[in-house]
Design a protein around this motif. Structure first.
Motif, short mmCIF file in Angstrom:
data_model
loop_
_atom_site.label_atom_id
_atom_site.label_comp_id
_atom_site.label_asym_id
_atom_site.label_seq_id
_atom_site.Cartn_x
_atom_site.Cartn_y
_atom_site.Cartn_z
N GLN A 112 8.84 3.05 7.51
CA GLN A 112 8.91 4.51 7.46
C GLN A 112 8.85 5.06 6.04
OE1 GLN A 112 12.00 6.21 10.01
NE2 GLN A 112 12.00 4.38 11.30
N GLY A 113 8.77 4.18 5.06
CA GLY A 113 8.49 4.62 3.70
C GLY A 113 9.67 5.05 2.85
N ALA A 114 10.90 4.81 3.29
CA ALA A 114 12.05 5.19 2.48
C ALA A 114 12.20 4.23 1.30
CB ALA A 114 13.32 5.19 3.31
N ASP A 115 12.70 4.74 0.19
CA ASP A 115 13.00 3.89 -0.96
C ASP A 115 14.42 3.33 -0.87
OD1 ASP A 115 10.54 4.24 -2.35
OD2 ASP A 115 11.21 6.22 -2.99
N LEU A 116 15.32 4.15 -0.36
CA LEU A 116 16.73 3.76 -0.26
C LEU A 116 17.33 4.44 0.96
CD1 LEU A 116 19.29 3.78 -3.22
CD2 LEU A 116 19.92 4.70 -1.00
N ASP A 163 11.62 -2.77 -5.26
CA ASP A 163 11.37 -2.13 -6.54
C ASP A 163 12.58 -1.37 -7.05
OD1 ASP A 163 8.82 -3.09 -6.39
OD2 ASP A 163 7.89 -1.20 -5.79
N VAL A 164 13.38 -0.83 -6.14
CA VAL A 164 14.54 -0.04 -6.54
C VAL A 164 15.57 -0.92 -7.24
CG1 VAL A 164 16.44 1.40 -5.73
CG2 VAL A 164 14.18 1.65 -4.71
N VAL A 165 15.94 -2.04 -6.62
CA VAL A 165 17.00 -2.88 -7.20
C VAL A 165 16.54 -3.57 -8.48
CG1 VAL A 165 18.04 -3.26 -4.93
CG2 VAL A 165 16.42 -4.93 -5.82
#
Length: 316
Positions: A112-116, A163-165
């Motif tokens: 669904q494309g969420a980053d976090l 990519d976030v972490v």
């Protein structure tokens, strides 16, 4: 690899076998490829021995042990560095977070494309001494960060795009503000999911009231560094110039008032006898110091090794 589950822990020997079995059942049921990273934050019970035994039984379990207790943020940061999965899930080791939430969290990141995606324990089983301060801090964090769609920044159950972490550094007490760090790093798709919260089954909570003071100070640090980290002169210089101008205007007024008194032959007081003189002097000194602080901070920032470190999303 589909999922990395990062679990920081401190003195949780009773819950670890049950928690890892629960995670394995969920992963096998949904046919995920996965790893479980258990970060022992300097436990003084048998937690590490339990982790060693679990590692011998299940190769997907990875154990990391600190020599002493550094805190949850340090444990998460080390776990993030070790994680290899496309989606990284964090949860507490006390069985209050449910691994059954993992499939939905994974879907919201991967498909669904969420980053976090941050969990929201809408119904909590914690005492009022913990829930009331938490609500206050959540309200302050929403206001200062501009992330108004999250109700529970401190929920341990979260899902992240890899990519976030790899783009954020967690230290101090900043684990509760990872969504804020992610926003400052340029990740905009931050969402929330209502999750199940269970009463603590073993042991007692490891966090005291002092965490709220440290957490608030870290929030101020995040806000300042995120907004002015690469341009400190804009903060210190602006306040310094304003303070200097206030002191200068007051000084000009005092001098003008004395000259007018002399010109009209009126009795006058010495400038140094007036309280405004000392107010202007303090304002000028503070303004000068703040301006110099901003200037020095700007020099440090421009010569820092990471002065041109920016998060690049794509290159084609």
């Amino acid at each position: 690899m589909d999922i990395s589950v990062v679990i920081p822990l401190y003195n949780e020997e009773e819950s670890l076998p049950e928690l890892t079995d629960w995670i394995r059942r969920v992963m096998l049921q949904h046919q995920f490829s996965y790893e479980i990273i258990l970060v022992d934050d300097g436990s003084n019970d048998a937690s590490w021995k339990v982790i060693e035994a679990l590692r011998l039984q299940h190769e997907e379990i990875i154990g990391i042990k600190f020599r002493r207790n550094y805190g949850k943020s340090a444990a998460l940061n080390v776990g993030f560095n070790a994680a290899e999965g496309d989606v990284v899930i964090t949860m507490d080791a006390d069985l209050q977070d449910s691994p059954d939430e993992i499939p939905e969290l994974y879907d919201r990141i991967k498909n669904q494309g969420a980053d976090l995606v941050s969990g929201w324990k809408q119904k909590r089983y914690d005492p009022l001494t913990k829930t009331i301060p938490t609500k206050l801090f959540n309200a302050v964090t929403r206001s200062m960060s501009g992330i108004h769609n999250l109700h529970d920044f401190n929920c341990g159950l979260k899902a992240y795009r890899k990519d976030v972490v790899k783009s954020v550094e967690v230290y101090g007490e900043m684990h509760r503000y990872i969504p804020v760090l992610a926003k400052w790093a340029g990740f905009k798709k931050i969402q929330e999911q209502i999750v199940q919260h269970y009463p603590r089954k073993y042991g007692t909570t490891k966090f005291g009231p002092g965490r709220f003071v440290k957490g608030f100070l870290d929030l101020l640090s995040i806000f300042f560094v995120g907004k002015f980290g690469k341009r400190p002169m804009h903060f210190f210089g602006a306040i310094g110039v304003l303070s200097f101008l206030v002191g200068f205007v007051i000084t000009c007024y005092l001098i003008f008032d004395k000259l007018m008194s002399i010109a009209h032959g009126s009795p006058y007081r010495n400038v140094t006898d007036q309280p405004l003189f000392y107010l202007s002097l303090v304002a000028i000194l503070i303004g000068t110091q703040l301006f110099l602080t901003g200037f020095i901070a700007e020099l440090v920032s421009r010569n820092a090794s990471e002065r041109n470190k920016y998060h690049i999303e794509k290159v084609i």
